[in-house]
Motif scaffolding. Structure first.
Motif, mmCIF file in Angstrom:
data_model
loop_
_atom_site.group_PDB
_atom_site.id
_atom_site.type_symbol
_atom_site.label_atom_id
_atom_site.label_comp_id
_atom_site.label_asym_id
_atom_site.label_seq_id
_atom_site.Cartn_x
_atom_site.Cartn_y
_atom_site.Cartn_z
ATOM 1 N N ALA A 50 0.093 -4.837 -4.729
ATOM 2 C CA ALA A 50 -1.267 -3.852 -6.005
ATOM 3 C C ALA A 50 -2.116 -3.176 -4.903
ATOM 4 N N ILE A 51 -2.192 -3.906 -3.455
ATOM 5 C CA ILE A 51 -2.843 -3.110 -2.337
ATOM 6 C C ILE A 51 -2.711 -1.642 -2.206
ATOM 7 N N THR A 52 -1.342 -2.200 -2.353
ATOM 8 C CA THR A 52 -0.773 -0.219 -2.007
ATOM 9 C C THR A 52 -0.939 0.617 -2.939
ATOM 10 N N GLU A 53 -1.220 -0.152 -4.471
ATOM 11 C CA GLU A 53 -1.597 0.332 -5.477
ATOM 12 C C GLU A 53 -2.631 1.220 -6.078
ATOM 13 N N TYR A 54 -3.855 -0.152 -5.338
ATOM 14 C CA TYR A 54 -5.132 0.304 -5.387
ATOM 15 C C TYR A 54 -5.460 1.467 -4.340
ATOM 16 N N ASN A 55 -5.022 0.935 -3.067
ATOM 17 C CA ASN A 55 -5.125 1.994 -1.952
ATOM 18 C C ASN A 55 -4.203 3.682 -2.677
ATOM 19 N N LYS A 56 -3.865 3.972 -2.948
ATOM 20 C CA LYS A 56 -3.519 5.411 -3.477
ATOM 21 C C LYS A 56 -4.341 5.410 -4.227
ATOM 22 N N LYS A 57 -4.632 4.843 -5.483
ATOM 23 C CA LYS A 57 -5.534 5.182 -6.590
ATOM 24 C C LYS A 57 -7.150 5.848 -5.860
ATOM 25 N N SER A 58 -7.416 4.366 -4.716
ATOM 26 C CA SER A 58 -8.553 5.049 -4.022
ATOM 27 C C SER A 58 -8.924 6.017 -2.874
ATOM 28 N N GLY A 59 -8.319 6.487 -2.178
ATOM 29 C CA GLY A 59 -7.451 6.332 -1.251
ATOM 30 C C GLY A 59 -8.757 5.753 0.311
ATOM 31 N N GLN A 60 -8.669 4.017 -0.145
ATOM 32 C CA GLN A 60 -8.520 3.691 0.142
ATOM 33 C C GLN A 60 -7.497 3.397 1.450
ATOM 34 N N GLY A 61 -7.928 2.234 2.620
ATOM 35 C CA GLY A 61 -7.056 2.024 3.742
ATOM 36 C C GLY A 61 -6.505 0.585 3.994
ATOM 37 N N PHE A 62 -6.822 -0.268 2.683
ATOM 38 C CA PHE A 62 -6.795 -1.495 2.888
ATOM 39 C C PHE A 62 -5.668 -2.453 3.382
ATOM 40 N N GLU A 63 -5.611 -3.381 4.372
ATOM 41 C CA GLU A 63 -4.352 -4.056 4.570
ATOM 42 C C GLU A 63 -4.032 -5.209 4.397
ATOM 43 N N PHE A 64 -3.183 -5.423 3.691
ATOM 44 C CA PHE A 64 -3.607 -7.438 3.657
ATOM 45 C C PHE A 64 -3.328 -8.390 4.354
ATOM 46 N N ASP A 65 -3.927 -9.553 3.982
ATOM 47 C CA ASP A 65 -4.207 -10.231 4.943
ATOM 48 C C ASP A 65 -3.476 -11.352 4.374
ATOM 49 N N SER A 66 -3.782 -12.353 3.186
ATOM 50 C CA SER A 66 -3.711 -13.467 2.384
ATOM 51 C C SER A 66 -3.846 -13.252 1.129
#
Length: 118
Positions: A50-66
């Motif tokens: 989910a985080i990877t897909e969101y980063n692709k769509k939004s241009g964000q650079g979120f990393e998984f924490d928990s």
């Protein structure tokens, strides 16, 4: 051929009860159920997807924490509704988001939503 009226009455009484019980089972499988082990590797995999897909769509650079908490719903596959903690690259802050991912019976995953928790 003659039908016994008592048999007919019994069917009228018990048939709806059987139908209701069956419908209730179906409803229970479609309601959201808590995920007992949010540290399960498969749940973590869903969150990271989910985080990877969101980063692709939004241009964000979120990393998984928990994974903070999660629920699942059995449909034609499984819907996962997870609260995930992510770390931002810029601010190095941890933020919580609610995400939904649908995993098809084939194992293919479909990103549904990713929303910040207020």
């Amino acid at each position: 051929m003659r039908t016994d009226p008592c048999l007919f009455l019994l069917c009228l009484v018990f048939l709806p009860a059987f139908c209701f019980a069956d419908g209730r089972r179906e409803l229970e499988t479609r309601s959201w159920q808590p995920i007992k082990n949010i540290k399960d590797p498969h749940v973590i995999e869903i969150a990271k997807f989910a985080i990877t897909e969101y980063n692709k769509k939004s241009g964000q650079g979120f990393e998984f924490d928990s994974v903070v908490k999660g629920e699942k719903q059995t449909v034609s596959g499984t819907n996962y509704r997870l609260v995930v903690a992510v770390v931002t690259f810029d601010e190095k802050a941890t933020i919580q988001y609610q995400t939904v991912v649908w995993e098809k019976l084939s194992g293919e995953k479909k990103f549904v939503s990713f929303k910040p928790i207020n």
